[in-house]
Design a protein around this motif. Structure first.
Motif, PDB file in Angstrom:
ATOM      1  N   THR A   4       0.837  -1.193   0.000  1.00 51.13           N
ATOM      2  CA  THR A   4       0.000   0.000   0.000  1.00 51.13           C
ATOM      3  C   THR A   4       0.875   1.247   0.000  1.00 51.13           C
ATOM      4  OG1 THR A   4      -1.708  -1.155   1.260  1.00 51.13           O
ATOM      5  CG2 THR A   4      -1.805   1.257   1.225  1.00 51.13           C
ATOM      6  N   TRP A   5       0.621   2.144  -0.954  1.00 50.35           N
ATOM      7  CA  TRP A   5       1.393   3.377  -1.076  1.00 50.35           C
ATOM      8  C   TRP A   5       0.464   4.573  -0.937  1.00 50.35           C
ATOM      9  CZ3 TRP A   5       6.541   3.225  -1.086  1.00 50.35           C
ATOM     10  CH2 TRP A   5       7.170   2.034  -1.477  1.00 50.35           C
ATOM     11  N   ALA A   6       0.929   5.593  -0.243  1.00 49.77           N
ATOM     12  CA  ALA A   6       0.193   6.842  -0.101  1.00 49.77           C
ATOM     13  C   ALA A   6       1.020   7.960  -0.721  1.00 49.77           C
ATOM     14  CB  ALA A   6      -0.081   7.145   1.368  1.00 49.77           C
ATOM     15  N   ILE A   7       0.384   8.769  -1.552  1.00 49.46           N
ATOM     16  CA  ILE A   7       1.090   9.864  -2.209  1.00 49.46           C
ATOM     17  C   ILE A   7       1.066  11.089  -1.306  1.00 49.46           C
ATOM     18  CG2 ILE A   7       1.117  11.395  -4.208  1.00 49.46           C
ATOM     19  CD1 ILE A   7      -0.178   9.172  -5.811  1.00 49.46           C
ATOM     20  N   GLY A   8       2.223  11.681  -1.055  1.00 50.48           N
ATOM     21  CA  GLY A   8       2.328  12.858  -0.210  1.00 50.48           C
ATOM     22  C   GLY A   8       3.777  13.203   0.025  1.00 50.48           C
ATOM     23  N   SER A   9       4.072  13.862   1.129  1.00 50.48           N
ATOM     24  CA  SER A   9       5.460  14.197   1.424  1.00 50.48           C
ATOM     25  C   SER A   9       5.742  14.127   2.923  1.00 50.48           C
ATOM     26  CB  SER A   9       5.794  15.595   0.906  1.00 50.48           C
ATOM     27  OG  SER A   9       4.898  16.546   1.467  1.00 50.48           O
ATOM     28  N   ALA A  10       4.986  13.297   3.644  1.00 42.74           N
ATOM     29  CA  ALA A  10       5.160  13.182   5.088  1.00 42.74           C
ATOM     30  C   ALA A  10       5.778  11.830   5.427  1.00 42.74           C
ATOM     31  CB  ALA A  10       3.820  13.339   5.792  1.00 42.74           C
ATOM     32  N   ILE A  11       6.867  11.870   6.205  1.00 42.35           N
ATOM     33  CA  ILE A  11       7.532  10.664   6.673  1.00 42.35           C
ATOM     34  C   ILE A  11       7.293  10.551   8.174  1.00 42.35           C
ATOM     35  CG2 ILE A  11       9.758   9.484   6.920  1.00 42.35           C
ATOM     36  CD1 ILE A  11      10.724  11.085   4.501  1.00 42.35           C
ATOM     37  N   THR A  12       6.874   9.374   8.644  1.00 40.34           N
ATOM     38  CA  THR A  12       6.654   9.146  10.068  1.00 40.34           C
ATOM     39  C   THR A  12       7.557   8.015  10.540  1.00 40.34           C
ATOM     40  OG1 THR A  12       4.937   7.434   9.848  1.00 40.34           O
ATOM     41  CG2 THR A  12       4.227   9.752   9.666  1.00 40.34           C
ATOM     42  N   THR A  13       7.508   7.761  11.837  1.00 37.57           N
ATOM     43  CA  THR A  13       8.314   6.659  12.379  1.00 37.57           C
ATOM     44  C   THR A  13       7.804   5.310  11.896  1.00 37.57           C
ATOM     45  OG1 THR A  13       6.947   6.674  14.377  1.00 37.57           O
ATOM     46  CG2 THR A  13       9.005   7.941  14.424  1.00 37.57           C
TER      47      THR A  13
END
Length: 428
Positions: free
Chosen positions: A192-201
């Motif tokens: 599953t891929w989400a398009i955006g620019s946020a990286i989380t732990t």
């Protein structure tokens, strides 16, 4: 299969991604200069050439030498809040026919990373990857070497050689995944891929797409359609055969040799933000007394040829076939760009140009056209092939140096892409 007659055109060249979360630590030194904060994720980054070698180009067709093009010096630079992080050096990807090329690296990545700079084929000396925090670069292709024959005729502009096949992307949008693994990262299903620019732990994979050529290509071809006249531009030295309608092709047309193409006002400097600057003439030309051997075209390819350059479908891609030159150019937003074809007079006769200048045997004359924008499309655009067909109708229409302006604007039509670019047809 090696491509010899054209270059394949594509929209996505490299896909860089991260995969496989291994550990998490707040103590890792991943900035090495500047202010940035965020949790450091230990991740695995991968680089993938989308489509394999069929999406790249034969080096011989773009003035880079003999074999199918590798992608060298691949570097991904994470950016956190505008601050460059330590560059991730992927080395080279070797072109293997029919096989996707990949490389994998482990690196620490801040969760505050919101941008990636990606480079390929930029010289290692400019990138200095692996030496600490990335400091940016300025890479110049300008040559300080002058062309003596041009200088003898008062031409003082700087010359540069054709550009390298530079790839790049300033990616502020990318895809993230929380379930990607090393084994499943490149799967078309199951991740599953989400398009955006946020990286989380929780981020385990990051996929950067749209890495593309930062240069364009001028595919050019010259035809010869000159005619003998009763007062020809070429003299007949004592002992030589007089010119006639019957021997014009063998005595003149076959001995005026196409040796290069010059492009006015090319940018010569490329920086870390993928911006071009500088100004010089691009010389994709055979050597005169001091210039570098830059031309890669079929000798005498222009003689007795009637077919124009064509953009043809090759599977799902477009391929440009039939050019004399495939010249790598910098993007250019200017209008009225002059392109000059260099011919060497090897007839054994002096050529008198329309302006009265004499071009002696073994010297050069230049036949020029002016390329204009149309419908807001630039003449030269990154990842775009511009097609130029030109026909020489009168050898007297040359000049002893490439002119900075010319009125020879005959017609413009739009035809093709790499992205499809502009197509020009001229008579000179």
């Amino acid at each position: 299969m090696k491509m010899r007659n054209g270059m394949y055109l594509f929209a996505t060249a490299i896909v860089a991604g991260t995969m496989g979360l291994a550990s998490c630590s707040n103590d890792e030194d991943v900035v090495a200069g500047g202010e940035a904060s965020g949790v450091a994720n230990k991740v695995t980054l991968g680089v993938y050439v989308n489509g394999g070698v069929n999406k790249k180009a034969s080096q011989a067709d773009v003035n880079l030498g003999g074999a199918i093009a590798d992608i060298s010096n691949i570097v991904v630079v994470p950016v956190a809040g505008g601050v460059y992080q330590v560059p991730i050096d992927f080395g080279n990807l070797t072109a293997i026919t029919g096989t996707a090329q990949t490389a994998v690296k482990e690196a620490s990545l801040l969760t505050t990373v919101n941008e990636f700079m990606v480079y390929g084929n930029v010289p290692k000396t400019a990138l200095t990857a692996g030496t600490g925090a990335f400091g940016g670069f300025t890479y110049s292709v300008a040559s300080s070497q002058k062309d003596a024959d041009l200088a003898d005729n008062g031409f003082t502009a700087d010359l540069c050689g054709p550009m390298a096949l530079i790839y790049g992307a300033d990616a502020t949008s990318f895809s993230t995944s929380e379930d990607a693994t090393t084994e499943t990262f490149w799967n078309s299903t199951g991740v599953t891929w989400a398009i955006g620019s946020a990286i989380t732990t929780n981020t385990k994979g990051i996929k950067i797409q749209g890495v593309n050529y930062q240069v364009g290509v001028l595919a050019s071809k010259v035809f010869e359609n000159t005619k003998y006249t009763e007062t020809p531009e070429f003299n007949t030295p004592e002992g030589m055969t007089a010119l006639t309608q019957e021997n014009w092709d063998s005595e003149i047309s076959a001995k005026m040799n196409l040796t290069g193409v010059f492009v006015e006002g090319q940018a010569t400097t490329f920086n870390d933000k993928l911006e071009w600057s500088g100004d010089a003439w691009l010389a994709d030309a055979a050597p005169s007394s001091e210039s570098v051997d830059r031309a890669t075209h079929a000798e005498e390819a222009w003689e007795n040829v009637t077919g124009k350059i064509a953009s043809v479908a090759d599977g799902e891609t477009q391929k440009v076939d039939g050019a004399d030159f495939y010249t790598v150019v910098a993007p250019d937003a200017d209008d009225n760009i002059v392109v000059s074809f260099q011919f060497q007079n090897n007839t054994g006769r002096a050529l008198t140009l329309s302006n009265g200048t004499s071009v002696e045997n073994e010297k050069y004359a230049y036949y020029s056209v002016k390329l204009n924008k149309k419908d807001a499309k630039n003449v030269f655009t990154a990842a775009t092939t511009t097609i130029l067909n030109a026909r020489i109708t009168d050898w007297g229409n040359g000049t002893p140096t490439p002119p900075t302006t010319t009125d020879l604007v005959i017609g413009v039509e739009f035809d093709v892409t790499w992205e499809k670019g502009l197509s020009y047809d001229f008579e000179i």
